[in-house]
Design an enzyme around this catalytic site. Structure first.
Site, PDB file in Angstrom:
ATOM      1  N   ASP A   1       6.612  -2.851  -7.639  1.00  0.00           N
ATOM      2  CA  ASP A   1       5.907  -2.978  -8.919  1.00  0.00           C
ATOM      3  C   ASP A   1       6.441  -4.123  -9.777  1.00  0.00           C
ATOM      4  O   ASP A   1       7.649  -4.324  -9.878  1.00  0.00           O
ATOM      5  CB  ASP A   1       6.038  -1.676  -9.724  1.00  0.00           C
ATOM      6  CG  ASP A   1       5.183  -0.584  -9.134  1.00  0.00           C
ATOM      7  OD1 ASP A   1       4.673  -0.756  -8.006  1.00  0.00           O
ATOM      8  OD2 ASP A   1       5.024   0.443  -9.807  1.00  0.00           O
TER       9      ASP A   1
ATOM     10  N   ASP B   1      -2.745   3.870  -3.122  1.00  0.00           N
ATOM     11  CA  ASP B   1      -1.286   3.814  -3.270  1.00  0.00           C
ATOM     12  C   ASP B   1      -0.569   4.521  -2.105  1.00  0.00           C
ATOM     13  O   ASP B   1      -1.214   4.991  -1.159  1.00  0.00           O
ATOM     14  CB  ASP B   1      -0.926   4.439  -4.629  1.00  0.00           C
ATOM     15  CG  ASP B   1       0.223   3.734  -5.305  1.00  0.00           C
ATOM     16  OD1 ASP B   1       1.073   3.178  -4.600  1.00  0.00           O
ATOM     17  OD2 ASP B   1       0.288   3.764  -6.544  1.00  0.00           O
TER      18      ASP B   1
HETATM   19  C1  GAL Z   1       2.692   2.482  -8.083  1.00  0.00           C
HETATM   20  C2  GAL Z   1       1.844   1.247  -7.981  1.00  0.00           C
HETATM   21  C3  GAL Z   1       1.509   0.804  -9.381  1.00  0.00           C
HETATM   22  C4  GAL Z   1       0.744   1.905 -10.101  1.00  0.00           C
HETATM   23  C5  GAL Z   1       1.548   3.203 -10.046  1.00  0.00           C
HETATM   24  C6  GAL Z   1       0.729   4.379 -10.571  1.00  0.00           C
HETATM   25  O1  GAL Z   1       3.036   2.923  -6.828  1.00  0.00           O
HETATM   26  O2  GAL Z   1       2.543   0.257  -7.288  1.00  0.00           O
HETATM   27  O3  GAL Z   1       0.753  -0.394  -9.352  1.00  0.00           O
HETATM   28  O4  GAL Z   1      -0.500   2.072  -9.473  1.00  0.00           O
HETATM   29  O5  GAL Z   1       1.981   3.511  -8.762  1.00  0.00           O
HETATM   30  O6  GAL Z   1       1.456   5.569 -10.529  1.00  0.00           O
END
Ligand code: GAL
Length: 389
Positions: free
Chosen positions: A183, A126
């Site tokens: 997301d 991430d």
């Molecule tokens: C976001 C990511 C999500 C999930 C989340 C977890 O940045 O895009 O898919 O992994 O963090 O905190």
């Protein structure tokens, strides 16, 4: 790891977020096998964020949350592997994960080694809490090199949401897939937004192919985890979708060649979700070995309609052409494409035999033109066989 097909599996985030533990992950592995999801290709079980203790151990190594994962990650990965599945985990290029757990900045090599020891096959990586002074690409390259030298084949799933022009450098990092979007949420607007982002962020056709040229074999364009079957339940379940909207969502992820990571609670998924997720002909289009770039096949937008609705085509391994027509608007409407938009002008003299892969209906396309009614938020997915003269 260089990926030959869009990776498929299940990921904990969409439904469970921080409410994860080893029993849940084991159960998901069991259910994948019981329901035969592995047989159609869903073989990664991925634990997303919120799995770690808040501090590293005295050797600087990540520690699994002792309450959630008392048996440790090696035992869990052994269990997942015993089911014939692959084990995925999550970290982040910054100093903290998005959920504020320790992340891999400056610990890339320590963590890659740890993941290898735990039997990890897939690392979602991430982009939160990144030090401002460092480029994203430098951080993904660090982890790419660390994983390539950790002694285990681990697929790097870059999750920098398309930031810092990810598409320009992500293949240089060794990633096998890359997130092109922010997301996903379990509602129509989110799905529609992600589909349009693949094509053109502005929703005005400006001969801009969006993210489409940057996917394919080696490093697939990841449109985020699937929300099919969530029906508003779970962490990203903001509103839920109709079955038609879930089918449109899945059709888009299939034709664009996105990785397919199920995000619903597969223990409770309804029959319709199961049918959507396991349709063999739709999966065959997603997993097609040619890995050709998808493209817009109706001049971008159907201008007379009050919303933009691309037709997307893709040349397949055996010479067939997949064409998806989307009605992203809020009114029922008609949609079309012409043969010359998919490489089949009348001078080809070829016959075009179409199969609607959702209904199984087969028909011939006459006069090198196709027009059809599509209800609001619905779609059609055709597989067209070309019979040369
Ligand atoms: C976001 C990511 C999500 C999930 C989340 C977890 O940045 O895009 O898919 O992994 O963090 O905190």
């Amino acid at each position: 790891m260089f990926t030959l097909r869009p990776p498929m599996g299940w990921n904990s985030w969409n439904t469970f977020a921080e409410k994860i533990d080893e029993n849940l992950v084991r159960e998901m592995a069991d259910v994948i096998v019981e329901k035969g999801l592995d047989k159609v290709g869903y073989n990664y079980v991925v634990i997303d964020d919120c799995w770690a203790e808040k501090t590293r151990d005295e050797n600087g190594r990540l520690v699994p949350d002792k309450k959630k994962f008392p048996s440790g990650m090696k035992a869990l990965s052994d269990y997942v592997h015993s089911k014939g599945l692959k084990f995925g985990m999550y970290s982040c290029a910054g100093v903290l994960t998005c959920g504020q757990y320790p992340a891999s900045y400056d610990y890339e090599y320590v963590d890659a080694k740890t993941f290898a020891e735990w039997g990890v096959d897939f690392l979602k990586y991430d982009f939160c809490y990144k030090p401002e002074s460092v480029d994203g690409k430098a951080l993904y390259r660090r982890m790419g090199v660390a994983l390539a030298n950790c002694g285990r084949d681990i697929l790097l799933s870059a999750c920098s949401w398309g930031a810092e022009k990810t598409h320009e450098w992500v293949r240089s990092t060794g990633a096998g897939m890359w997130r092109s979007t922010g997301d996903i949420f379990d509602n129509w607007n989110s799905i529609k937004g992600i589909i349009l982002q693949q094509v053109d962020r502005t929703c005005e056709y400006k001969n801009n192919e969006g993210s489409m040229p940057f996917g394919g074999i080696g490093c697939f364009n990841d449109m985020d985890m699937l929300v099919v079957g969530m029906h508003g339940a779970g962490h990203v379940g903001l509103g839920g979708c109709t079955d038609e909207e879930y089918r449109t969502h899945f059709t888009a992820w299939a034709i664009f060649g996105s990785p397919l990571m199920i995000g619903c609670d597969i223990r409770k998924m309804d029959d319709e979700a199961y049918k959507i997720l396991t349709n063999p002909e739709v999966l065959a289009i997603n997993q097609d070995a040619r890995g050709a770039q998808p493209y817009v096949a109706n001049n971008g937008w159907v201008k007379e309609h009050d919303d933009c609705s691309p037709a997307i085509a893709r040349l397949l391994e055996n010479g067939d052409i997949a064409v998806a027509l989307f009605n992203l608007g809020d009114k029922d409407n008609f949609f079309d494409f012409r043969g010359d938009q998919i490489g089949l002008p009348p001078v080809s003299k070829a016959r075009l035999m179409a199969r609607d892969v959702w209904t199984g209906e087969e028909f011939e396309i006459h006069n090198y033109a196709y027009i059809t009614d599509i209800p609001a938020h619905d779609c059609k997915l055709l597989r067209i066989k070309v019979i040369p003269q």
